[in-house]
Design a protein around this motif. Sequence first.
Motif, short mmCIF file in Angstrom:
data_model
loop_
_atom_site.label_atom_id
_atom_site.label_comp_id
_atom_site.label_asym_id
_atom_site.label_seq_id
_atom_site.Cartn_x
_atom_site.Cartn_y
_atom_site.Cartn_z
N GLY A 51 -23.73 -24.86 -15.43
CA GLY A 51 -25.00 -24.48 -16.05
C GLY A 51 -25.73 -25.66 -16.66
O GLY A 51 -26.95 -25.77 -16.55
N THR A 52 -24.97 -26.55 -17.29
CA THR A 52 -25.59 -27.73 -17.90
C THR A 52 -26.16 -28.66 -16.83
O THR A 52 -27.28 -29.16 -16.96
N ILE A 53 -25.41 -28.87 -15.75
CA ILE A 53 -25.89 -29.73 -14.67
C ILE A 53 -27.12 -29.11 -14.02
O ILE A 53 -28.10 -29.80 -13.73
N THR A 58 -32.47 -30.56 -23.93
CA THR A 58 -32.44 -30.59 -25.39
C THR A 58 -31.40 -29.60 -25.91
O THR A 58 -30.89 -28.77 -25.16
N TRP A 59 -31.11 -29.67 -27.20
CA TRP A 59 -30.11 -28.78 -27.80
C TRP A 59 -30.56 -27.33 -27.76
O TRP A 59 -29.75 -26.41 -27.81
N ALA A 60 -31.86 -27.08 -27.69
CA ALA A 60 -32.37 -25.71 -27.65
C ALA A 60 -32.01 -25.01 -26.34
O ALA A 60 -31.99 -23.78 -26.28
N LYS A 61 -31.73 -25.77 -25.29
CA LYS A 61 -31.41 -25.17 -23.99
C LYS A 61 -29.91 -24.88 -23.83
O LYS A 61 -29.51 -24.27 -22.85
N ILE A 62 -29.09 -25.31 -24.78
CA ILE A 62 -27.64 -25.15 -24.66
C ILE A 62 -27.17 -23.71 -24.94
O ILE A 62 -26.35 -23.20 -24.19
N PRO A 63 -27.64 -23.02 -26.00
CA PRO A 63 -27.13 -21.65 -26.26
C PRO A 63 -27.30 -20.67 -25.11
O PRO A 63 -26.36 -19.92 -24.83
N PRO A 64 -28.44 -20.63 -24.38
CA PRO A 64 -28.49 -19.73 -23.23
C PRO A 64 -27.47 -20.08 -22.15
O PRO A 64 -26.92 -19.17 -21.51
N ILE A 65 -27.20 -21.35 -21.96
CA ILE A 65 -26.20 -21.78 -20.98
C ILE A 65 -24.83 -21.24 -21.38
O ILE A 65 -24.09 -20.71 -20.56
N ILE A 66 -24.50 -21.35 -22.67
CA ILE A 66 -23.21 -20.88 -23.16
C ILE A 66 -23.10 -19.36 -23.03
O ILE A 66 -22.07 -18.83 -22.64
N THR A 67 -24.20 -18.66 -23.33
CA THR A 67 -24.18 -17.19 -23.22
C THR A 67 -23.96 -16.74 -21.78
O THR A 67 -23.13 -15.87 -21.51
N VAL A 68 -24.71 -17.34 -20.86
CA VAL A 68 -24.55 -16.99 -19.44
C VAL A 68 -23.15 -17.37 -18.95
O VAL A 68 -22.52 -16.61 -18.21
#
Length: 54
Positions: A15-17, A27-37
């Motif tokens: 997801g991060t890649i 940015t750090w704001a895009k990390i929580p949706p990646i973790i949730t998915v």
Amino acid sequence: MKSFIVTFIFSIAVGTIYRWISDPPLTWAKIPPIITVALVLSLVFTLALRPRKK
């Protein structure tokens, strides 16, 4: 439980890649949706691919 953790880490990495390539400034704001998915996907894969008891 081990397969869940491995799938979770793999899903976060993919997801991060994907986010990094599709929307370059990561940015750090895009990390929580990646973790949730990643959490949902790893839960689904772990439940769907677990060995069946006969």
